[in-house]
Design a protein around this motif. Structure first.
Motif, short mmCIF file in Angstrom:
data_model
loop_
_atom_site.label_atom_id
_atom_site.label_comp_id
_atom_site.label_asym_id
_atom_site.label_seq_id
_atom_site.Cartn_x
_atom_site.Cartn_y
_atom_site.Cartn_z
N THR B 22 -5.56 1.07 12.75
CA THR B 22 -4.83 2.28 12.35
C THR B 22 -3.45 1.88 11.87
N PHE B 23 -3.07 2.40 10.72
CA PHE B 23 -1.71 2.16 10.22
C PHE B 23 -0.87 3.38 10.52
N SER B 24 0.33 3.15 11.01
CA SER B 24 1.20 4.33 11.13
C SER B 24 2.38 4.14 10.20
N LYS B 29 -0.37 8.86 10.71
CA LYS B 29 -1.28 7.75 10.99
C LYS B 29 -2.48 7.78 10.05
N VAL B 30 -2.89 6.60 9.62
CA VAL B 30 -4.10 6.48 8.80
C VAL B 30 -5.08 5.59 9.54
N GLU B 31 -6.25 6.14 9.81
CA GLU B 31 -7.27 5.35 10.48
C GLU B 31 -8.03 4.58 9.40
N ALA B 32 -7.59 3.37 9.12
CA ALA B 32 -8.16 2.59 8.02
C ALA B 32 -9.57 2.11 8.35
N LEU B 33 -9.79 1.72 9.60
CA LEU B 33 -11.12 1.26 10.01
C LEU B 33 -11.42 1.83 11.40
N GLY B 50 -17.26 1.14 -1.68
CA GLY B 50 -16.86 2.40 -1.09
C GLY B 50 -15.69 2.96 -1.86
N PRO B 51 -15.44 4.24 -1.69
CA PRO B 51 -14.35 4.86 -2.44
C PRO B 51 -12.99 4.29 -2.05
N SER B 52 -12.04 4.54 -2.87
CA SER B 52 -10.69 4.03 -2.65
C SER B 52 -10.15 4.50 -1.30
N GLY B 53 -9.52 3.60 -0.59
CA GLY B 53 -8.88 3.97 0.67
C GLY B 53 -9.80 3.95 1.87
N CYS B 54 -11.00 3.35 1.73
CA CYS B 54 -11.92 3.37 2.86
C CYS B 54 -11.77 2.13 3.73
N GLY B 55 -10.78 1.31 3.44
CA GLY B 55 -10.49 0.21 4.36
C GLY B 55 -11.11 -1.13 4.00
N LYS B 56 -11.60 -1.26 2.78
CA LYS B 56 -12.24 -2.53 2.38
C LYS B 56 -11.23 -3.68 2.39
N SER B 57 -10.08 -3.44 1.74
CA SER B 57 -9.06 -4.50 1.73
C SER B 57 -8.55 -4.77 3.13
N THR B 58 -8.44 -3.71 3.92
CA THR B 58 -7.97 -3.88 5.29
C THR B 58 -8.90 -4.82 6.04
N LEU B 59 -10.19 -4.61 5.90
CA LEU B 59 -11.16 -5.46 6.60
C LEU B 59 -11.03 -6.91 6.13
N ASP B 170 -11.33 -9.92 -3.14
CA ASP B 170 -10.97 -8.50 -3.16
C ASP B 170 -10.85 -8.01 -4.60
N GLU B 171 -11.85 -7.32 -5.06
CA GLU B 171 -11.87 -6.77 -6.43
C GLU B 171 -11.36 -7.79 -7.43
N THR B 172 -11.89 -8.96 -7.27
CA THR B 172 -11.42 -10.11 -8.03
C THR B 172 -11.54 -9.93 -9.53
N THR B 203 -15.66 -4.61 -3.92
CA THR B 203 -15.62 -4.08 -5.29
C THR B 203 -15.78 -2.56 -5.31
N HIS B 204 -15.30 -1.96 -6.38
CA HIS B 204 -15.52 -0.55 -6.64
C HIS B 204 -16.84 -0.33 -7.35
N ASN B 205 -17.27 -1.42 -8.02
CA ASN B 205 -18.33 -1.31 -9.00
C ASN B 205 -19.69 -1.58 -8.34
N1 LIG Z 1 0.16 -1.72 5.25
C1 LIG Z 1 -0.27 -0.45 5.31
N2 LIG Z 1 0.53 0.52 5.82
C2 LIG Z 1 0.10 1.78 5.89
N3 LIG Z 1 -1.11 2.20 5.48
C3 LIG Z 1 -1.94 1.29 4.95
C4 LIG Z 1 -1.56 -0.08 4.83
N4 LIG Z 1 -2.58 -0.75 4.27
C5 LIG Z 1 -3.55 0.15 4.04
N5 LIG Z 1 -3.19 1.39 4.46
C6 LIG Z 1 -3.99 2.61 4.40
O1 LIG Z 1 -5.25 2.30 4.95
C7 LIG Z 1 -6.27 2.88 4.18
C8 LIG Z 1 -7.24 1.82 3.73
O2 LIG Z 1 -6.60 0.97 2.80
P1 LIG Z 1 -7.32 -0.19 2.05
O3 LIG Z 1 -6.33 -0.85 1.21
O4 LIG Z 1 -8.04 -1.03 3.02
O5 LIG Z 1 -8.37 0.59 1.13
P2 LIG Z 1 -9.38 0.02 0.08
O6 LIG Z 1 -10.74 0.41 0.54
O7 LIG Z 1 -9.15 -1.41 -0.16
O8 LIG Z 1 -9.01 0.86 -1.19
P3 LIG Z 1 -9.04 0.41 -2.72
O9 LIG Z 1 -10.47 0.41 -3.11
O10 LIG Z 1 -8.28 1.48 -3.43
O11 LIG Z 1 -8.40 -0.92 -2.81
C9 LIG Z 1 -5.62 3.63 3.04
O12 LIG Z 1 -5.58 5.00 3.35
C10 LIG Z 1 -4.23 3.05 2.98
O13 LIG Z 1 -3.32 4.04 2.59
#
Ligand SMILES: Nc1ncnc2c1ncn2[C@@H]1O[C@H](COP(=O)(O)OP(=O)(O)OP(=O)(O)O)[C@@H](O)[C@H]1O
Ligand SMILES: [Mg+2]
Lengths: 260, 266
Positions: B22-24, B29-33, B50-59, B170-172, B203-205
């Motif tokens: 979770t990012f705050s 707060k955003v529950e990224a994963l 998955g759609p944008s913002g679903c936490g792929k990059s976070t993982l 990551d979306e290379t 990837t988005h694709n």
């Molecule tokens: N450092 C951070 N601080 C606060 N919130 C963050 C941070 N990193 C990511 N988030 C939030 O966590 C959620 C997931 O982000 P993430 O970048 O993992 O998405 P994503 O699936 O990679 O999206 P995209 O496909 O657009 O790259 C988003 O809502 C984002 O706003």
């Protein structure tokens, strides 16, 4: 490319030469008195004599040595302190803020303080040059480090870079364009303030260009005043063209920064 | 350690177990994963979509060790991930190459940090990977002189050079034109088969995911979690224009649509 390069040199030379000719002509034609504006031939005669009796070369050497020493100290202190300011808020809020204020002070203003603190000494000269350099460098370094895209650091971390290695091999080179800007500005400030200090202060340990200029004025010798002024200009140009320009060009081709 | 061992194929299995993050921020707060679990076998190519913002990059960042999970654990070959490591290299969406170094020294950067190699060995390894991505001739080029596709190839060579067990991408190819991308799909599959890396690819694709992945993992946002995993058992190498891909990608797209419509109603 080649063509524009040769043209780039010939044109300024021709124009300077033409100006000298016009100047010489005007002075002779209208019999302008020497104490208002000397003829280039008079200035040249002074320069020739001053080179022959070694007063000019030794003055250049004294000035350049002061400058180099002070500048080196300024770099050695300014860059690390700038990095500390970028990294630690304790430094940023103290020294960083101080730098912001002091950089606004024209570096000439350090001269009176330097004399009170250090007397008529080489230390006073050095102090003025260091003060001219160091604040610009602290600010430029701090700004440069703070504007590095975080992705460089992240990429470096995945490859095993940490701590000092990261500072030397990632942060310093990434911030270098900004640091170079600070070095140029610091150089300009140091050069100006040293001239002012030398005109102000006679130091028995060495006669610099500023002092030579000062005595030219005392003796009302316009040939000497103009002659020394042109040497001051020349030194500034040589440093810019011989030191900063090559570094900037290298940076530009490497980073692909466009424009001039 | 000699150069032969250095160039050996290495791979690892990856286990992500009940990971939450979770990012705050100032906006709340955003529950990224939430409670994400995933197993990736040795030498497996897994795509995350998955759609944008679903936490792929976070993982990906958590696996890379650039960030820490709030709970759960991540293990590479049964060893918990504690921070970044050379066994996991990342290719970011922006190429992240260092503009102050030429192509060769970018590839060399990670190798220089690797102990037990002599400098000539390091240079040899760097050359090997530049050759692998077909850029031997550009060793001395500056980064800005390269096209987008070439930059990603250099980034690939740089990520491969320290011989990681796991490659995180990551979306290379996101920023590249279609033609360059198609070429790179072929190349990445070839390199993957040659080097036997474990790859986690974001990837988005969806078509791209189906083309590259042994498995495609579908995420849904708010909170980010895995909703479905698809096995893609098509023969390789696969071509992005192969109609056989469509059946799989259609299924995944339908599910994704369902999901986003569902969440829009929330
Ligand atoms: N450092 C951070 N601080 C606060 N919130 C963050 C941070 N990193 C990511 N988030 C939030 O966590 C959620 C997931 O982000 P993430 O970048 O993992 O998405 P994503 O699936 O990679 O999206 P995209 O496909 O657009 O790259 C988003 O809502 C984002 O706003
Ligand atoms: Mg992302």
């Amino acid at each position: 490319m080649n063509r524009s390069k040769t043209l780039g040199w010939t044109l300024p030379i021709i124009s300077v030469f033409a100006m000298l000719c016009i100047w010489e002509f005007v002075v002779r034609e209208f019999s302008v008195p020497d104490y208002i504006m000397p003829a280039p031939s008079g200035v040249a005669a002074y320069l020739w004599g001053a080179i022959a009796d070694n007063s000019l070369p030794s003055a250049i050497w004294v000035t350049v040595k002061r400058l180099m020493q002070g500048y080196a100290i300024g770099l050695a202190v300014g860059i690390p302190v700038g990095m500390l300011c970028a990294r630690f808020s304790l430094f940023r809020d103290t020294i960083g803020t101080l730098a912001l204020g002091l950089q606004a002070l024209p570096s000439v203003c350090w001269a009176p303080l330097a004399i009170i603190w250090f007397g008529l000494s080489e230390t006073a000269m050095l102090f003025v040059v260091v003060m001219g350099t160091v604040w610009s460098l602290i600010l430029a370094t701090q700004h440069g480090v703070n504007s590095i895209p975080p992705i460089y650091m992240r990429a470096a971390r995945t490859m095993g870079s940490t701590g000092l290695h990261m500072w030397i091999h990632v942060i310093a080179p990434a911030a270098f364009p900004s640091i170079l800007g600070g070095m140029k500005q610091g150089w300009a400030f140091a050069w100006r303030s040293l001239m002012a200090a030398e005109i102000y202060v006679t130091v028995l340990t060495g006669f610099g260009l500023g002092q030579l200029l000062h005595y030219g004025r005392e003796l009302m010798d316009m040939n000497q005043v103009i002659g020394v002024m042109s040497v001051v200009i020349l030194v500034g140009l040589v440093v810019d063209k011989a030191i900063f320009s090559p570094i900037e060009n290298r940076l530009r081709t490497r980073w692909g920064i466009a424009g001039n | 350690m000699g150069i032969r061992e250095e160039l050996e194929n290495v791979t690892a299995k990856l286990v992500v177990k009940n990971v939450s993050k979770t990012f705050s921020s100032s906006r709340g707060k955003v529950e990224a994963l939430r409670d994400v679990s995933l197993r990736v076998g040795e030498g497996e190519f897994v795509c995350l979509v998955g759609p944008s913002g679903c936490g792929k990059s976070t993982l990906l960042n958590l696996v890379a060790g650039l960030d820490k999970p709030d709970s759960g654990e991540i293990k590479v070959d049964d060893i918990p991930v504690k921070g970044p490591g050379r066994d996991r290299m990342v290719m970011f969406q922006e190429h992240a190459l260092f503009p102050w170094l030429d192509v060769f020294h970018n590839v060399l950067f990670g190798l220089k940090l690797k102990p037990n190699l002599t400098n000539p060995e390091r240079r040899e390894v760097a050359k090997f990977y530049l050759h692998l991505v077909g850029l031997d001739k550009f060793a001395n080029a500056d980064i800005h002189e390269l096209s987008g596709g070439m930059r990603q190839r250099v980034a690939l060579a740089r990520s491969l050079a320290p011989n990681p067990r796991i490659l995180l991408m990551d979306e290379t190819f996101g920023a590249l034109d279609a033609l360059t991308r198609e070429q790179l799909y072929g190349e990445i599959q070839q390199i993957w088969q040659k080097r036997k890396k474990t790859i986690l690819f974001v990837t988005h694709n969806i078509r791209e995911a189906v083309c590259l992945g042994d498995r495609v993992v579908l995420f849904s946002p708010h909170p980010g979690r895995i909703i479905e995993t698809f096995d893609i058992d098509l023969p390789r190498p696969r071509d992005i224009n192969d109609p056989a891909l469509t059946e799989h990608s259609g299924k995944i797209t339908a599910m994704l649509k369902n999901q986003t419509e569902g969440s829009a109603e929330e």
